[in-house]
Write a protein that holds these residues in place. Structure first.
Motif, short mmCIF file in Angstrom:
data_model
loop_
_atom_site.label_atom_id
_atom_site.label_comp_id
_atom_site.label_asym_id
_atom_site.label_seq_id
_atom_site.Cartn_x
_atom_site.Cartn_y
_atom_site.Cartn_z
N SER A 105 0.83 -1.21 0.00
CA SER A 105 0.00 0.00 0.00
C SER A 105 0.86 1.26 0.00
N LEU A 106 1.92 1.26 0.80
CA LEU A 106 2.83 2.40 0.82
C LEU A 106 3.53 2.56 -0.52
N GLY A 107 3.92 1.45 -1.14
CA GLY A 107 4.52 1.49 -2.46
C GLY A 107 3.57 2.05 -3.51
N LEU A 108 2.30 1.70 -3.39
CA LEU A 108 1.29 2.24 -4.32
C LEU A 108 1.13 3.74 -4.12
N CYS A 109 1.23 4.21 -2.88
CA CYS A 109 1.17 5.66 -2.62
C CYS A 109 2.35 6.36 -3.28
N LEU A 110 3.54 5.77 -3.16
CA LEU A 110 4.72 6.35 -3.81
C LEU A 110 4.52 6.40 -5.33
N MET A 111 4.04 5.30 -5.88
CA MET A 111 3.84 5.23 -7.33
C MET A 111 2.76 6.21 -7.79
N ALA A 112 1.69 6.33 -7.03
CA ALA A 112 0.60 7.24 -7.40
C ALA A 112 1.08 8.68 -7.42
N TYR A 113 1.91 9.06 -6.45
CA TYR A 113 2.39 10.43 -6.43
C TYR A 113 3.45 10.65 -7.51
N GLU A 114 4.36 9.71 -7.64
CA GLU A 114 5.43 9.86 -8.63
C GLU A 114 4.88 9.94 -10.05
N ASN A 115 3.85 9.19 -10.34
CA ASN A 115 3.24 9.20 -11.67
C ASN A 115 2.16 10.25 -11.83
N ARG A 116 2.00 11.07 -10.80
CA ARG A 116 1.03 12.18 -10.80
C ARG A 116 -0.43 11.71 -10.94
N TRP A 117 -0.71 10.49 -10.44
CA TRP A 117 -2.09 10.01 -10.40
C TRP A 117 -2.84 10.69 -9.26
N LEU A 118 -2.09 11.01 -8.20
CA LEU A 118 -2.64 11.75 -7.06
C LEU A 118 -1.71 12.92 -6.78
N HIS A 119 -2.29 14.00 -6.34
CA HIS A 119 -1.51 15.19 -6.03
C HIS A 119 -1.52 15.43 -4.53
N PRO A 120 -0.52 16.15 -4.01
CA PRO A 120 -0.51 16.40 -2.57
C PRO A 120 -1.83 17.02 -2.13
N GLY A 121 -2.31 16.53 -1.06
CA GLY A 121 -3.57 16.99 -0.52
C GLY A 121 -4.08 15.99 0.50
N ILE A 122 -5.27 16.23 0.94
CA ILE A 122 -5.81 15.41 2.02
C ILE A 122 -5.98 13.95 1.63
N ALA A 123 -6.34 13.67 0.38
CA ALA A 123 -6.54 12.28 -0.05
C ALA A 123 -5.23 11.50 -0.03
N LEU A 124 -4.18 12.07 -0.59
CA LEU A 124 -2.89 11.38 -0.62
C LEU A 124 -2.31 11.26 0.78
N GLU A 125 -2.44 12.31 1.57
CA GLU A 125 -1.95 12.24 2.95
C GLU A 125 -2.69 11.18 3.75
N ALA A 126 -4.00 11.06 3.54
CA ALA A 126 -4.79 10.04 4.23
C ALA A 126 -4.35 8.64 3.82
N LEU A 127 -4.05 8.46 2.54
CA LEU A 127 -3.58 7.16 2.08
C LEU A 127 -2.23 6.80 2.69
N VAL A 128 -1.33 7.77 2.75
CA VAL A 128 -0.01 7.53 3.33
C VAL A 128 -0.15 7.22 4.82
N GLU A 129 -0.89 8.05 5.54
CA GLU A 129 -1.09 7.83 6.98
C GLU A 129 -1.86 6.55 7.24
N GLY A 130 -2.74 6.18 6.30
CA GLY A 130 -3.55 4.98 6.46
C GLY A 130 -2.74 3.70 6.52
N ASN A 131 -1.49 3.75 6.06
CA ASN A 131 -0.64 2.56 6.13
C ASN A 131 -0.38 2.14 7.57
N PHE A 132 -0.29 3.08 8.48
CA PHE A 132 -0.11 2.74 9.89
C PHE A 132 -1.37 2.06 10.43
N PHE A 133 -2.54 2.57 10.03
CA PHE A 133 -3.79 1.95 10.45
C PHE A 133 -3.94 0.56 9.83
N LEU A 134 -3.52 0.43 8.58
CA LEU A 134 -3.58 -0.87 7.91
C LEU A 134 -2.70 -1.89 8.64
#
Length: 149
Positions: A105-134
């Motif tokens: 999941s963390l790798g997918l977050c990296l890939m999503a940001y690097e490929n500009r599928w997601l941009h910095p903001g609440i959604a991407l930050e929630a996904l990154v932080e969500g890895n701890f909850f996962l």
């Protein structure tokens, strides 16, 4: 920040334990260091524009964005390799394999940001932080009888 996570998640529980299994503890520390380090560095990349203006010394500012990405990918791959090898070597149980899902999941977050599928903001930050909850959810599920393999 990384060492604060290590202290709370991996070191503090040692004070409650009567017998410390050092190989398992070292694996836990490496996992927490890797995931929290990647999280912090990724947030540093998100804020690189503001850092250029304000001037604080962050990893992306020091190494450059390209080298930071490479370091994050190497850290992620090394952590995954450790989680795969640790049960085979008898250091930890099968929970190690479940935690690979949080790294994926963390790798997918990296890939999503690097490929500009997601941009910095609440959604991407929630996904990154969500890895701890996962990771927490996976550890709780692993405790349920019948989930061990």
């Amino acid at each position: 920040e990384t060492f604060a996570w290590v202290g709370v998640v991996a070191i503090l529980p040692l004070f409650e334990s009567h017998q410390i299994l050092w190989p398992a503890e070292i694996i836990a520390i490496l996992y927490v260091i890797s995931t929290s380090y990647i999280r912090s560095a990724l947030f540093g990349i998100f804020q690189i524009q503001g850092d250029l203006i304000a001037g604080p010394e962050t990893l992306p500012m020091t190494l450059g964005e390209r080298k930071t990405w490479l370091l994050l990918k190497i850290t992620l791959a090394a952590c995954a390799a450790i989680l795969c090898a640790a049960p085979l070597l008898g250091f930890v149980g099968s929970l190690s394999y479940l935690l690979l899902f949080s790294l994926l999941s963390l790798g997918l977050c990296l890939m999503a940001y690097e490929n500009r599928w997601l941009h910095p903001g609440i959604a991407l930050e929630a996904l990154v932080e969500g890895n701890f909850f996962l990771a927490c959810l996976l550890a709780l599920l692993w405790q349920v009888p019948g989930w061990h393999w």
